[in-house]
Design an enzyme around this catalytic site. Structure first.
Site, PDB file in Angstrom:
ATOM      1  N   SER A   1       0.828  -1.213   0.000  1.00 53.85           N
ATOM      2  CA  SER A   1       0.000   0.000   0.000  1.00 53.85           C
ATOM      3  C   SER A   1       0.860   1.261   0.000  1.00 53.85           C
ATOM      4  CB  SER A   1      -0.928  -0.002   1.218  1.00 53.85           C
ATOM      5  OG  SER A   1      -1.822  -1.076   1.165  1.00 53.85           O
TER       6      SER A   1
ATOM      7  N   ARG B   1       1.679   3.996  -3.344  1.00 53.92           N
ATOM      8  CA  ARG B   1       1.429   5.428  -3.169  1.00 53.92           C
ATOM      9  C   ARG B   1       2.699   6.230  -3.451  1.00 53.92           C
ATOM     10  NH1 ARG B   1      -2.351   2.834  -0.425  1.00 53.92           N
ATOM     11  NH2 ARG B   1      -4.294   3.862   0.235  1.00 53.92           N
TER      12      ARG B   1
ATOM     13  N   GLN C   1      -9.300   3.206  -2.075  1.00 48.83           N
ATOM     14  CA  GLN C   1      -8.370   3.368  -3.193  1.00 48.83           C
ATOM     15  C   GLN C   1      -8.867   4.391  -4.215  1.00 48.83           C
ATOM     16  OE1 GLN C   1      -7.558  -0.531  -4.779  1.00 48.83           O
ATOM     17  NE2 GLN C   1      -6.648  -1.255  -2.872  1.00 48.83           N
TER      18      GLN C   1
ATOM     19  N   ASP D   1      -8.828  -6.117   4.922  1.00 45.43           N
ATOM     20  CA  ASP D   1      -7.903  -7.076   4.326  1.00 45.43           C
ATOM     21  C   ASP D   1      -7.450  -8.159   5.287  1.00 45.43           C
ATOM     22  OD1 ASP D   1      -7.982  -6.059   1.781  1.00 45.43           O
ATOM     23  OD2 ASP D   1      -6.161  -4.867   1.971  1.00 45.43           O
TER      24      ASP D   1
ATOM     25  N   LYS E   1     -13.112  -7.497  -4.373  1.00 40.02           N
ATOM     26  CA  LYS E   1     -11.657  -7.683  -4.352  1.00 40.02           C
ATOM     27  C   LYS E   1     -11.250  -8.662  -5.456  1.00 40.02           C
ATOM     28  CE  LYS E   1     -10.549  -5.149  -0.677  1.00 40.02           C
ATOM     29  NZ  LYS E   1      -9.508  -4.098  -0.660  1.00 40.02           N
TER      30      LYS E   1
END
Length: 409
Positions: A24, A28, A147, A291, A318
């Site tokens: 993650s 980014r 997201q 998650d 997902k």
């Protein structure tokens, strides 16, 4: 490839594991690095998703295939929409063409983006013609995948007037939004998050800065599960982590107390210790950390605990429908389980069937969540190489714990 996992010779494990950087955070920072080349990145994730993201960002024309990488699909949609002169067709796996993206496309169109659907309205593939996005205000539903929101926030400082984003309704996955904003703050980009309004100020240049990616807490969850399933006296050290993590999945520290797991921070290392027996059952709202739902459900099943997990609505879109996948695979092992569009209820049982093949549905988290059950029974994981999406070293790290991991024919 199918892998059969069974228990190490002792259930009182002692080991040190180094886990790769957070997927993650890595994705980014990779997008921000594309906008601001002065950024240097250390401990970058070695996952398939991060590699796909890097490859996509280095493409200026033609087709970009992100395979199963949902984060890359959302982030690259926003990135290419804001890149003048670049024309891209953004596509992915069959499952990716079934995952909705209309909310993000509509928001980008509000800002002036030129995006067309190649096949089905609301779904990839997308044909994107990069333009200068001149508008500075946008709104979108708040109860969607974070997201979509982070994709807009990441390109926002590179827009001429920044961005004011209004979230309508109850916000989902706040920690992931805060992660994005914290990274912007660390890079000197002014931002605010008040109520349902987010403001990002424009920033044309940033000073040279080296960013070190914290290791992935989602990956750490599997070692929390292993510790929980082992005997009292087990201790595992995992690195490299921060007590003040930006990652929402760091809530594992608190959640796994109910499983008898104590967490101690020692510098950048986390010590996991099995100090007591697990509770009989748990009830958790996971809207801010969906998650880790698979890991928790499997931990509960392995320990004969009941659980009620809520806040799971984003799991339907997902890599697979994770709620239905959990129901299917846990049922094969002997579980009594019920799911809705946003909840999972598992009844306590002390029956676990052996030599059951677990389907993974092209979903890395299905493979890794079920692997620790090798401590309780023999489990066969189908399509085991799918773990490379986020954690390519997973099976080798299990072997270092003396799990028996062998190819199954």
């Amino acid at each position: 490839m199918k892998l059969r996992t069974t228990s190490p010779p002792t259930l009182q494990l002692q080991a040190d594991i180094k886990i790769t950087g957070s997927k993650s955070e890595s994705n980014r920072l990779l997008l921000l690095q594309a906008l601001y080349p002065n950024i240097k990145i250390k401990n970058l994730s070695n996952s398939d998703d991060a590699q796909v993201m890097q490859k996509g960002l280095n493409t200026s024309q033609g087709i970009v295939d992100i395979h199963h990488a949902g984060t890359a699909m959302r982030f690259l949609t926003a990135y290419f929409a804001s890149q003048e002169g670049k024309t891209i067709t953004l596509t992915g796996s069959k499952r990716m063409t079934e995952r909705p993206i209309k909310v993000l496309v509509d928001a980008l169109r509000q800002l002036g983006a030129e995006i067309d659907y190649v096949q089905n309205e609301g779904y990839p593939p997308l044909r994107i013609k990069g333009r200068k996005l001149v508008k500075k205000q946008v709104s979108l539903p708040a109860n969607i995948s974070s997201q979509y929101i982070s994709a807009l926030l990441l390109i926002a400082p590179h827009l001429e007037e920044g961005l004011s984003l209004e979230l309508v309704g109850e916000i989902t996955s706040v920690p992931y939004i805060k992660m994005t904003l914290a990274l912007l703050t660390q890079l000197g980009i002014t931002n605010s998050f008040l109520g349902n309004s987010i403001r990002i100020e424009p920033k044309t240049k940033i000073a040279t800065r080296t960013m070190t990616v914290e290791s992935d807490w989602s990956s750490a969850s599997y070692f929390y599960s292993i510790t929980a399933l082992c005997k009292i006296g087990t201790s595992l050290r995992i690195s490299a982590y921060k007590a003040d993590s930006l990652q929402g999945d760091s809530v594992l520290v608190k959640i796994y107390e109910a499983f008898g797991v104590k967490t101690t921070f020692e510098g950048n290392t986390v010590l996991l210790e099995k100090v007591s027996e697990a509770e009989h059952g748990i009830s958790i709202d996971l809207r801010n950390a969906p998650d880790i739902a698979q890991t928790i459900a499997v931990s509960c099943f392995g320990l004969g605990m009941s659980c009620y997990l809520s806040g799971l609505h984003t799991l339907k879109i997902k890599e697979t429908d994770r709620l239905e996948a959990l129901k299917e695979e846990l049922s094969k092992l002997g579980a009594t389980i019920a799911v809705t569009n946003s909840t999972l209820k598992l009844e306590a049982t002390d029956t676990i069937k052996k030599d059951i093949t677990i389907a993974t549905y092209n979903d890395h988290r299905m493979a890794m969540a079920f692997a620790p059950l090798g401590l309780k029974t023999s489990v066969i994981i189908d399509d085991a190489e799918v773990v490379s999406k986020s954690y390519p070293d997973f099976w080798n790290d299990l072997k270092s714990l003396e799990f028996h991991v062998e190819e199954h024919f």
